[in-house]
Design a protein around this motif. Structure first.
Motif, short mmCIF file in Angstrom:
data_model
loop_
_atom_site.label_atom_id
_atom_site.label_comp_id
_atom_site.label_asym_id
_atom_site.label_seq_id
_atom_site.Cartn_x
_atom_site.Cartn_y
_atom_site.Cartn_z
N LEU A 1 0.83 -1.22 0.00
CA LEU A 1 0.00 0.00 0.00
C LEU A 1 0.85 1.25 0.00
O LEU A 1 1.95 1.27 0.55
CB LEU A 1 -0.89 0.02 1.25
N GLU A 2 0.29 2.33 -0.59
CA GLU A 2 0.87 3.65 -0.43
C GLU A 2 -0.19 4.47 0.27
O GLU A 2 -1.31 4.62 -0.24
CB GLU A 2 1.21 4.27 -1.78
N VAL A 3 0.14 5.00 1.44
CA VAL A 3 -0.89 5.63 2.27
C VAL A 3 -0.49 7.05 2.62
O VAL A 3 0.68 7.42 2.57
CB VAL A 3 -1.12 4.81 3.57
N SER A 4 -1.50 7.85 3.01
CA SER A 4 -1.22 9.21 3.47
C SER A 4 -0.32 9.13 4.71
O SER A 4 -0.37 8.15 5.45
CB SER A 4 -2.52 9.94 3.79
N PHE B 1 -6.06 6.56 4.97
CA PHE B 1 -5.68 5.37 5.74
C PHE B 1 -6.52 5.34 7.02
O PHE B 1 -6.34 6.20 7.89
CB PHE B 1 -4.18 5.44 6.03
N LEU B 2 -7.45 4.40 7.09
CA LEU B 2 -8.37 4.34 8.23
C LEU B 2 -8.05 3.14 9.10
O LEU B 2 -7.79 2.05 8.58
CB LEU B 2 -9.82 4.23 7.74
N ASP B 3 -8.09 3.35 10.40
CA ASP B 3 -7.77 2.26 11.33
C ASP B 3 -8.97 1.94 12.22
O ASP B 3 -9.49 2.79 12.92
CB ASP B 3 -6.59 2.67 12.22
N ASN C 1 -7.36 3.17 2.01
CA ASN C 1 -6.65 2.01 2.54
C ASN C 1 -7.26 1.67 3.89
O ASN C 1 -7.19 2.46 4.83
CB ASN C 1 -5.17 2.34 2.69
N LEU C 2 -7.83 0.50 3.94
CA LEU C 2 -8.65 0.11 5.07
C LEU C 2 -7.89 -0.89 5.94
O LEU C 2 -7.51 -1.97 5.48
CB LEU C 2 -9.89 -0.57 4.48
N LEU D 1 -15.17 -8.32 6.90
CA LEU D 1 -15.51 -8.01 5.50
C LEU D 1 -16.97 -7.59 5.38
O LEU D 1 -17.31 -6.63 4.68
CB LEU D 1 -15.25 -9.24 4.62
N GLN D 2 -17.81 -8.31 6.11
CA GLN D 2 -19.24 -8.01 6.06
C GLN D 2 -19.55 -6.62 6.62
O GLN D 2 -20.22 -5.81 6.00
CB GLN D 2 -19.97 -9.06 6.88
N ARG D 3 -19.01 -6.33 7.81
CA ARG D 3 -19.30 -5.04 8.45
C ARG D 3 -18.69 -3.87 7.68
O ARG D 3 -19.24 -2.79 7.64
CB ARG D 3 -18.78 -5.03 9.89
N LEU D 4 -17.53 -4.13 7.08
CA LEU D 4 -16.86 -3.06 6.34
C LEU D 4 -17.42 -2.91 4.92
O LEU D 4 -17.01 -2.02 4.17
CB LEU D 4 -15.35 -3.32 6.29
N GLN D 5 -18.34 -3.81 4.57
CA GLN D 5 -19.04 -3.76 3.28
C GLN D 5 -18.04 -3.75 2.12
O GLN D 5 -18.11 -2.92 1.21
CB GLN D 5 -19.95 -2.54 3.20
N THR D 6 -17.08 -4.67 2.22
CA THR D 6 -16.06 -4.72 1.18
C THR D 6 -15.71 -6.19 0.91
O THR D 6 -16.05 -7.06 1.70
CB THR D 6 -14.79 -3.94 1.64
N ASP D 7 -15.02 -6.44 -0.20
CA ASP D 7 -14.63 -7.83 -0.46
C ASP D 7 -13.15 -8.07 -0.20
O ASP D 7 -12.67 -9.19 -0.34
CB ASP D 7 -15.03 -8.27 -1.88
N VAL D 8 -12.44 -7.01 0.20
CA VAL D 8 -11.03 -7.21 0.56
C VAL D 8 -10.60 -6.16 1.59
O VAL D 8 -11.01 -5.00 1.52
CB VAL D 8 -10.12 -7.19 -0.70
N ILE D 9 -9.78 -6.60 2.52
CA ILE D 9 -9.23 -5.69 3.55
C ILE D 9 -7.78 -5.39 3.16
O ILE D 9 -7.00 -6.31 2.90
CB ILE D 9 -9.30 -6.37 4.94
N ASP D 10 -7.43 -4.12 3.12
CA ASP D 10 -6.08 -3.75 2.67
C ASP D 10 -5.00 -4.18 3.66
O ASP D 10 -3.89 -4.54 3.26
CB ASP D 10 -6.01 -2.24 2.42
N LEU D 11 -5.32 -4.10 4.93
CA LEU D 11 -4.34 -4.45 5.96
C LEU D 11 -5.10 -5.02 7.16
O LEU D 11 -5.95 -4.32 7.72
CB LEU D 11 -3.55 -3.20 6.38
N CYS D 12 -4.81 -6.26 7.51
CA CYS D 12 -5.48 -6.87 8.65
C CYS D 12 -4.43 -7.29 9.68
O CYS D 12 -3.49 -8.02 9.36
CB CYS D 12 -6.31 -8.08 8.21
N TYR D 13 -4.58 -6.78 10.89
CA TYR D 13 -3.61 -7.08 11.96
C TYR D 13 -4.15 -8.15 12.91
O TYR D 13 -5.37 -8.21 13.16
CB TYR D 13 -3.38 -5.86 12.85
N LEU D 14 -3.23 -8.87 13.53
CA LEU D 14 -3.57 -9.57 14.76
C LEU D 14 -3.50 -8.50 15.86
O LEU D 14 -2.45 -7.89 16.08
CB LEU D 14 -2.57 -10.69 15.06
#
Ligand SMILES: NC(=O)c1ccc[n+]([C@@H]2O[C@H](COP(=O)([O-])OP(=O)(O)OC[C@H]3O[C@@H](n4cnc5c(N)ncnc54)[C@H](OP(=O)(O)O)[C@@H]3O)[C@@H](O)[C@H]2O)c1
Length: 361
Positions: free
Chosen positions: A47-50, A86-88, A114-115, A147-160
Motif C-alpha cells: 500500500l501507499e498511504v497518506s 488510511f483508516l484504522d 486504505n482500510l 468483510l461483512q461489516r466493512l461492506q467490502t470484499d477485501v481488507i487492505d491491511l489486517c492485523y492480529l
C-alpha cells in the motif's frame, strides 16, 4: 478555526517520497493561503498511504461515550476529502460498531481508501467480549465478519490485534498467508507483539506493518522494535501518537479521566506532575514553530523514520483538521538532535520499561 483548503487531489498530485513534510496548520497560522499540500505518501507492504491515518476506535466509545454514527461518518468523510486515505479500526471497537461506521462512511469511495482492521478476540453470542484468540480458525472467522461489516470484499491491511499467548506466531502468519492467497486481505500486520513473535511470523510470510504505542512520551518501541522493523522492512504504525490526548494539552493537573484513560500509568495523578514537564517542552517547541502541540507531536513522530505512519484518533472534525494541519512542519537534523537531547533529560513516569516489549504484551 479556519478550514484547510487542501483537497485530496492536491494531496495525491503533490506526493513525493520526501521524508518529513507536514502541512503547517491552518489553526496555528490562521491563514489558509499558507497551507502547503501534504507531500509524501508512505509505504505499508503493497500500500501507499497518506502520512497520517485516522484512528476510529473512540468513535465506538473508549476514551469517551459511544458517538453517534452519522456524525462519525462525517468525520471519516472529512478526513478523506482532506487527503487522509488510511483508516484504522478493529472488530473489538464496540465491538463491531467502529467497523460498521467505517463501512458505511467509505461506501462512496471504498477503492480510494486504505482500510486497516484488526482481529484476535473472541465474543460470546451476545457480542460480549470473551478473551483473546489468535487461532487460525478464529482469525478466518473474524475476517469474514470484518468483510461483512466493512461492506467490502477485501481488507487492505489486517492485523492480529493482540497475541493470545498460546498460538505460535507461525500459525498466525500461516492463517494470514492463506487469507492473502484467497484475496480476502492484501497485507497483514501485528500489534503489540514481541520482537521474537515478529521475527517468527515474518519468516512464514512478510509482515507489512507493526502497530504499537509510540509517542514522544511513550518511547519504549525505540529500543528494539523500531530497529527490527527497519531491518525487516516492516512499516510502523504508532497508536496513541498523541499519548491518548495528553500531548494536545487538553488535560491539566486536576483532570479526572473517565473510561479507559483512568488506568493508564503515565496519566495517573502521581505521574502527571513529572510528565507535564515533557508537555511543557512540547508546547514551547510548538510555539517556536507556530503550530499546536498536537501538530508538533505528530510531525516529530513522522520525522523519526520514513516508515512511520501515525494514526491519531479523533471523533471531532476540528481536531481532525488540526491534526492534518501538522503535516508540513519539518525539522533539520540539528533540531532533531537537540530535541532528542532535551527529551532524554526529562524524566517521564509511568511509561513502559525496555524489557516490557518481551513480557508485557
Ligand atoms: N493496536 C492497539 O492495540 C491500539 C490501541 C489503542 C488505539 N489504537 C488505534 O490507534 C488510534 C489512536 O490511538 P488513541 O486513540 O489511543 O490515542 P491518540 O490518537 O494519541 O489520542 C486520541 C485522543 O486524543 C484526542 N485528540 C485527538 N486529536 C486532538 C486534538 N487535535 N486536540 C485535542 N484532542 C485531540 C481525542 O479526542 P477527540 O475525539 O475529542 O478528538 C482522543 O481522546 C485509535 O483510534 C485506534 O484506531 C490501537
Amino acid at each position: 478555526m479556519k478550514k484547510s483548503s487542501i483537497t485530496r487531489r492536491d494531496f495525491i498530485a503533490s506526493s513525493t517520497l520526501a521524508g518529513v513534510s507536514v502541512m503547517l496548520g491552518a489553526k496555528a497560522l490562521g491563514n489558509s493561503s499558507n497551507i502547503k499540500p501534504l507531500s509524501s505518501l508512505r509505504k505499508i507492504g503493497s500500500l501507499e498511504v497518506s502520512p497520517i491515518g485516522l484512528g476510529c476506535m473512540n468513535m465506538a466509545g473508549v476514551y469517551n461515550e459511544r458517538m453517534p454514527k452519522e456524525a462519525m461518518i462525517q468525520v471519516i468523510r472529512k478526513a478523506y476529502e482532506n487527503g487522509v486515505d488510511f483508516l484504522d479500526t478493529a472488530e473489538v471497537y464496540g465491538p463491531f460498531y467502529s467497523e460498521e461506521i467505517v463501512g458505511e462512511a467509505i461506501k462512496p469511495f471504498r477503492n480510494k481508501i486504505n482500510l486497516a482492521t484488526k482481529v484476535g478476540f473472541s465474543f460470546n453470542s451476545n457480542g460480549g467480549f470473551a478473551g483473546k484468540s489468535s487461532r487460525p480458525d478464529s482469525i478466518r472467522k473474524a475476517v469474514d465478519g470484518c468483510l461483512q461489516r466493512l461492506q467490502t470484499d477485501v481488507i487492505d491491511l489486517c492485523y492480529l490485534h493482540r497475541a493470545d499467548g498460546h498460538t505460535p506466531a507461525e500459525d498466525v502468519a500461516g492463517a494470514f498467508k492463506d487469507l492473502i492467497k484467497e484475496g480476502k486481505i492484501k497485507n497483514y500486520g501485528l500489534s503489540e507483539v514481541s520482537p521474537a513473535f515478529i521475527k517468527s511470523a515474518h519468516s512464514v510470510h512478510p509482515v507489512s506493518a507493526l502497530q504499537s504505542e509510540y509517542s514522544i512520551l511513550e518511547r519504549v518501541m525505540e529500543h528494539e522494535v523500531l530497529p527490527l522493523c527497519e531491518e525487516l522492512g516492516i512499516a510502523f504504525v504508532p497508536w496513541g501518537p498523541l499519548t491518548r490526548g495528553f500531548l494536545t494539552g487538553r488535560f491539566d493537573k486536576n483532570t479526572t479521566y473517565g473510561f479507559r484513560r483512568a488506568q493508564v500509568p503515565y496519566l495517573r495523578k502521581e505521574n502527571l506532575e513529572a510528565n507535564f514537564k515533557l508537555l511543557d517542552f512540547v508546547k514551547e517547541k510548538a510555539l517556536e514553530k507556530n503550530v499546536t502541540p498536537a501538530q508538533w507531536s505528530l510531525a516529530w513522530l513522522l520525522a523519526q523514520k520514513p516508515f512511520i505512519v501515525p494514526i491519531p484518533g479523533t471523533t471531532n472534525e476540528n481536531h481532525l483538521m488540526e491534526n492534518i494541519g501538522g503535516l508540513n512542519l519539518s525539522f533539520t537534523q540539528n533540531e532533531l538532535a537537540d530535541i532528542r537531547t532535551s527529551i532524554e533529560a526529562i524524566e517521564v513516569k509511568g511509561v513502559r520499561a525496555p524489557e516490557s516489549v518481551h513480557t508485557n504484551l
